[in-house]
Design a protein around this motif. Structure first.
Motif, PDB file in Angstrom:
ATOM      1  N   GLU A 177      25.846  43.455  72.913  1.00  0.00           N
ATOM      2  CA  GLU A 177      25.315  44.584  72.039  1.00  0.00           C
ATOM      3  C   GLU A 177      24.828  45.698  72.869  1.00  0.00           C
ATOM      4  N   ASP A 222      24.364  49.283  71.531  1.00  0.00           N
ATOM      5  CA  ASP A 222      23.183  49.714  70.410  1.00  0.00           C
ATOM      6  C   ASP A 222      21.912  49.875  71.422  1.00  0.00           C
ATOM      7  N   SER A 270      35.383  58.551  64.015  1.00  0.00           N
ATOM      8  CA  SER A 270      35.478  57.406  64.030  1.00  0.00           C
ATOM      9  C   SER A 270      35.546  56.734  65.087  1.00  0.00           C
ATOM     10  N   LEU A 273      31.950  55.990  66.123  1.00  0.00           N
ATOM     11  CA  LEU A 273      31.434  55.180  65.307  1.00  0.00           C
ATOM     12  C   LEU A 273      31.721  53.734  65.731  1.00  0.00           C
ATOM     13  N   ALA A 274      33.169  53.552  66.209  1.00  0.00           N
ATOM     14  CA  ALA A 274      33.630  52.328  66.715  1.00  0.00           C
ATOM     15  C   ALA A 274      33.109  51.999  67.890  1.00  0.00           C
ATOM     16  N   GLY A 302      30.288  52.961  69.243  1.00  0.00           N
ATOM     17  CA  GLY A 302      28.633  53.043  69.419  1.00  0.00           C
ATOM     18  C   GLY A 302      28.140  54.336  70.147  1.00  0.00           C
ATOM     19  N   SER A 322      36.747  51.197  57.800  1.00  0.00           N
ATOM     20  CA  SER A 322      35.486  50.448  58.110  1.00  0.00           C
ATOM     21  C   SER A 322      34.661  51.263  59.306  1.00  0.00           C
ATOM     22  N   ALA A 323      35.168  51.670  60.089  1.00  0.00           N
ATOM     23  CA  ALA A 323      34.707  52.814  61.289  1.00  0.00           C
ATOM     24  C   ALA A 323      33.776  53.880  60.538  1.00  0.00           C
ATOM     25  N   ARG A 383      30.449  52.755  58.667  1.00  0.00           N
ATOM     26  CA  ARG A 383      29.311  52.458  59.417  1.00  0.00           C
ATOM     27  C   ARG A 383      28.249  53.687  59.356  1.00  0.00           C
ATOM     28  N   LYS A 401      25.270  53.092  57.074  1.00  0.00           N
ATOM     29  CA  LYS A 401      24.529  51.720  57.289  1.00  0.00           C
ATOM     30  C   LYS A 401      23.423  51.932  58.205  1.00  0.00           C
ATOM     31  N   GLN A 429      28.079  49.605  50.077  1.00  0.00           N
ATOM     32  CA  GLN A 429      27.413  49.398  51.352  1.00  0.00           C
ATOM     33  C   GLN A 429      26.018  49.906  51.547  1.00  0.00           C
TER      34      GLN A 429
END
Length: 483
Positions: A87, A90, A182, A185-186, A188, A219-220, A223, A226, A248
């Motif tokens: 990760e 992040d 996108s 987001l995918a 990071g 889905s990307a 994100r 969230k 979501q």
């Protein structure tokens, strides 16, 4: 004196071997490393890890942290020990947020805009309606809306993004509206960015060469909604995917919808003209009539998105504010009307949905024929090409296919893919030379006609077989319009 920061302040749970280590900066690109910096190695970078580490040590990096599936400290024969961790994207975002001391003083409100189409227009409209100074980061560059500095990506890589955010903060920005792709987001790139508000414009086919299918692509995008700092979500409720996003979103987030249905910001009446649009809107504060200089249904949606953000953030927007709005270069850009000539519009439309939207909007106001000239980019999603061909043949009276940015692909193959979606490909004119195609399309059109030059918008280069040469649709079209 050069600034340093201990790794233990930038990263949580630093291994003991690294706790007392101080660095002079953070970098993911070995070509930009300076002595004393931390090198962060991410999987998606060019080459292999050993090559990058060798480059990092040669540049003077004092430590390296690498993206890996498990936590470990790895001794190195030819350099300092490496910390590998999962990760990492992040963790990198959080470290950059701390390095730039984002939370230590007054910081701008950050508003993220995602969706297949409309991101550039919505970010600009938000920035124009926001408390000033307001700035943007997106496809056309970063900075004030009328003084953008170009950069490489719609959403920059994490290190460059945080440098840009800090720079705009230091220039006094109160609000920054960001296009959030996108890809960003995918991958990071926007990890740890404290978005106060997020906007969803729409979802249609694009970038499937990267995401694989529409589920992954959607889905990307989702994100963005969230993120833990989010206070406001603005959704295009006319797009079916907004329902999935809404499910979501944390209950603490204020959600505002816009569209043609019974949403918070609702279109009641539209009177479209070649010089703009007269609107009657339903809003949380009651009915409102506005005159917008923006053309077309797509820009009604873009305006609703921006107005919803303004309402959700508590900004007061007058009728005059709306009347003076403008769009970014290459977005529904009408060239000055010349007596006896067709009206020429330049738009960045490079997806089936975007091309359909702009052609329908032109068709609604055109008194004569509608001509469209476009191509498709090479080395990108091939599946959208026949769909764009189908849309163009259906909605335009005349279609000219030309080169966009073929990149490393054979331009004939790209045209062949577009023609495959057409019922009567024999009736379509193909002129690979984009400048010649633009000149011919404009010269063939009559007064009252509209000519749409689609696909490249604001771009000032054309890429063919690895070579970028100067090319600007607007400049070529203006030359063609001269008496």
């Amino acid at each position: 004196m050069q600034r340093t920061e201990p790794l233990s302040r930038l990263f949580d749970a630093v291994p003991n071997a690294f706790r007392e280590l101080a660095v002079t900066g953070i970098e993911t690109d070995t070509r930009r490393l300076q002595p004393g910096m931390l090198y962060v190695g991410l999987h998606n970078h060019r080459g292999d890890a050993d090559q990058f580490l060798a480059e990092a040590w040669k540049a003077g990096a004092v430590a390296a942290v690498l993206e890996a599936g498990h936590e470990a400290v790895i001794p190195q024969v030819n350099g300092p020990a490496c910390w590998q961790t999962p990760e990492l994207r992040d963790k990198l975002g959080q470290a950059l947020r701390r390095w730039h001391r984002w939370d230590e003083g007054a910081a701008p409100l950050l508003i993220g805009v995602t969706g297949t189409n409309g991101k550039s227009s919505v970010t600009r409209l938000i920035a124009e309606l926001a408390p000033q100074p307001a700035m943007i980061i997106g496809t056309l560059g970063y900075g004030p809306v009328d003084a953008l500095v170009p950069h490489a990506n719609t959403t920059p890589e994490a290190v460059r993004l945080w440098e840009t955010l800090a720079s705009l903060r230091d220039r006094g920005a109160k609000v920054i509206a960001l296009e959030v792709s996108s890809h960003a987001l995918a991958l990071g790139r926007v990890a740890a960015v404290p978005f106060a508000a997020a906007v969803f414009t729409n979802l249609s086919r694009d970038h499937l060469d990267f995401h694989g299918d529409m589920d992954q692509y959607g889905s990307a995008k989702a994100r963005l909604f969230k993120f833990p700092d989010l206070k406001l979500a603005v959704l295009n409720r006319d797009d079916p995917f907004s329902a999935q996003i809404a499910q979501q979103i944390d209950p603490s987030v204020n959600v505002l919808g816009f569209g043609a249905g019974a949403w918070d910001f609702q279109v009641r009446e539209i009177h479209a003209g070649a010089s703009g649009t007269l609107l009657t809107l339903g809003t949380p504060e009651g009915l409102r009539q506005l005159r917008s200089p923006l053309l077309g249904q797509s820009n009604v949606e873009n305006l609703l998105a921006a107005l919803a953000v303004a309402h959700g953030m508590g900004w007061k927007v007058s009728d005059a504010d709306v009347h003076h709005l403008d769009l970014p270069e290459g977005r529904y850009q009408r060239l000055p009307a010349i007596s006896g000539k067709a009206q020429v519009m330049i738009d960045y439309a490079h997806t089936p949905d975007a091309l359909e939207r702009v052609l329908k909007d032109i068709r609604a106001v055109a008194k004569g024929q509608v001509h469209v000239l476009f191509g498709c980019g090479g080395d990108r999603d091939r599946g959208k090409r026949p769909e764009m061909g189908k849309v163009a043949e259906l909605l335009a009276d005349r279609v000219t296919l030309t080169d966009d940015n073929p990149r490393s692909e054979n331009a004939d193959d790209i045209i062949r893919d577009i023609l495959a979606g057409m019922q009567h490909p024999e009736a379509i004119e193909v002129i690979h030379d984009r400048a010649a195609a633009i000149h011919q399309a404009i010269h063939q059109a009559q007064s009252g006609d509209w000519v749409l030059i689609a696909g490249k918008g604001h771009e000032r280069t054309q890429e063919i077989m690895g070579q970028k040469t100067p090319f600007h649709d607007q400049q070529v079209a203006m030359e063609a319009l001269r008496p």
